[in-house]
Write a protein that holds these residues in place. Structure first.
Motif, PDB file in Angstrom:
ATOM      1  N   ASN A 237       0.826  -1.088   0.269  1.00 39.29           N
ATOM      2  CA  ASN A 237       0.068   0.407  -0.274  1.00 39.29           C
ATOM      3  C   ASN A 237       0.444   1.094  -0.133  1.00 39.29           C
ATOM      4  O   ASN A 237       2.231   1.219   0.701  1.00 39.29           O
ATOM      5  CB  ASN A 237      -0.653  -0.049   0.983  1.00 39.29           C
ATOM      6  CG  ASN A 237      -1.425   1.066   1.219  1.00 39.29           C
ATOM      7  OD1 ASN A 237      -1.307   2.789   2.072  1.00 39.29           O
ATOM      8  ND2 ASN A 237      -2.702   1.622   0.129  1.00 39.29           N
ATOM      9  N   TYR A 238       0.909   2.132  -0.697  1.00 39.52           N
ATOM     10  CA  TYR A 238       1.547   3.332  -1.156  1.00 39.52           C
ATOM     11  C   TYR A 238       0.467   4.551  -0.902  1.00 39.52           C
ATOM     12  O   TYR A 238       0.750   5.987  -0.919  1.00 39.52           O
ATOM     13  CB  TYR A 238       2.069   3.378  -1.890  1.00 39.52           C
ATOM     14  CG  TYR A 238       1.846   3.289  -3.651  1.00 39.52           C
ATOM     15  CD1 TYR A 238       0.987   4.687  -4.080  1.00 39.52           C
ATOM     16  CD2 TYR A 238       1.105   2.068  -3.853  1.00 39.52           C
ATOM     17  CE1 TYR A 238       1.169   4.370  -5.167  1.00 39.52           C
ATOM     18  CE2 TYR A 238       0.520   2.015  -5.125  1.00 39.52           C
ATOM     19  CZ  TYR A 238       0.496   3.290  -6.060  1.00 39.52           C
ATOM     20  OH  TYR A 238      -0.196   3.335  -7.165  1.00 39.52           O
ATOM     21  N   CYS A 246      -6.955   0.296   4.863  1.00 40.04           N
ATOM     22  CA  CYS A 246      -6.600  -0.669   4.258  1.00 40.04           C
ATOM     23  C   CYS A 246      -7.615  -1.689   5.075  1.00 40.04           C
ATOM     24  O   CYS A 246      -7.477  -2.084   5.923  1.00 40.04           O
ATOM     25  CB  CYS A 246      -5.574  -1.469   4.717  1.00 40.04           C
ATOM     26  SG  CYS A 246      -4.099   0.082   2.994  1.00 40.04           S
ATOM     27  N   GLY A 262       3.770  -1.637   3.738  1.00 34.30           N
ATOM     28  CA  GLY A 262       4.107   0.030   3.111  1.00 34.30           C
ATOM     29  C   GLY A 262       4.620   0.419   2.685  1.00 34.30           C
ATOM     30  O   GLY A 262       6.198  -0.131   2.623  1.00 34.30           O
TER      31      GLY A 262
END
Length: 327
Positions: A237-238, A246, A262
């Motif tokens: 996830n960025y 999330c 991340g």
């Protein structure tokens, strides 16, 4: 000179920033003066003004975190730099300004004479895309990569860099009108997100084993990626375009052994050596200069119209990036 300055943070970011005039600084010993060629407005820039980003500069602050400029003046003792050279503006240095003073030793020059709009977007999204593809899973030519928010700046760079590395992409978008442009860009499979995403990806890829997924949306979209990657796969996830944290179902963690990671480019900048940074940016700059790496531009605005530019950049439904120019 002109600066896009804000003194408060909060909702409606375009109402909190304004273009102001200030005396143009002169470079001191060992410094150069850069004049702005172009600077983009990224989601992180908007979130910094609203106060929702992970790192916030003290107020008052100048907007912007990247861009490209041209050397306009040299301070005493500066060698190896010429008037007219192009260089990246300092990361996180308040780049929405017509002129910026930079230490010559820290100058990161780029090829001059290309498209300044594309070169202005070098510092944030291209390295993010490149590092997402290399830092989490060891991928080989022929492997598949899954991503959502694929019509974002990072998403478009992921498609191009993946193709250059012999990788295949599944690009997930939230609007049907975003499919065709990504297919034209070279996306192998482009799908609209939905609850049956995993089944449609399996069908489109011949049940390929996808070990890496890139998430910029958050919320339940994260779990749809987790359900789609192979057992033991990694979701990185960025971003959080949904505005939600999330969400990954326990079954994805427990029964599918999925890892959620991340990524924040700022951490890479802090840890990477100057040689590592120069190698990455040098490669990306050459690709941009040759026209091999690009993303769509929706509109440009002079600094004097920064409020209009920020309002447009903060709105949804755009077909590319919004950038600021000197005027």
């Amino acid at each position: 000179m002109q600066l896009a300055l804000y003194e408060t943070r909060g909702a409606e970011p375009h109402t909190r920033i304004a273009c102001v005039d200030r005396p143009t600084p002169a470079p001191g010993a060992g410094e150069v003066l850069l004049e702005l060629l172009a600077a983009p407005i990224n989601p992180s820039d908007v979130l910094t003004i609203t106060g929702q980003y992970g790192a916030l500069p003290p107020l008052p602050a100048v907007g912007g975190n990247e861009g490209v400029g041209r050397v306009a003046a040299l301070g005493e003792g500066v060698t190896g730099v010429a008037i007219g050279d192009w260089a990246l503006l300092p990361v996180g240095g308040g780049t929405w300004a017509s002129h910026i003073v930079v230490k010559a030793a820290a100058l990161m020059r780029v090829p001059a004479g290309g498209d300044p709009l594309q070169m202005a977007m070098l510092t944030v999204n291209p390295p993010t895309a490149s590092l997402l593809l290399s830092e989490f899973v060891a991928l080989n030519a022929g492997d598949w990569v899954l991503q959502n928010a694929a019509n974002s700046g990072v998403g478009e760079y992921v498609i191009q860099l993946a193709k250059a590395r012999g990788l295949h992409t599944v690009s997930v978008v939230r609007r049907a009108d975003a499919v065709a442009p990504l297919e034209a860009l070279g996306g192998d499979v482009v799908l609209v997100d939905g609850p049956d995403l995993a089944a449609r990806v399996a069908e489109a890829t011949g049940k390929a084993k996808i070990r890496l997924a890139l998430d910029a949306v958050g919320g339940t979209a994260t779990d749809r990626l987790a359900q789609t990657v192979a057992i033991g796969g990694t979701v990185v996830n960025y971003g959080a375009m949904s505005g939600e944290a999330c969400k990954v179902a326990p079954g994805s963690f427990v029964f599918r052994n999925v890892t959620l990671r991340g990524f924040w480019l700022a951490f890479w900048f802090r840890e990477a050596s100057p040689a590592q940074q120069q190698a990455l940016f040098g490669d990306l700059a050459q690709r941009i200069a040759r026209g091999e790496l690009a993303t769509r531009v929706h509109a440009t605005f002079p600094l004097s119209r920064v409020q209009e530019a920020v309002a447009l950049a903060a709105a949804g439904g755009r077909q590319g990036k919004v950038l600021l120019t000197p005027g």
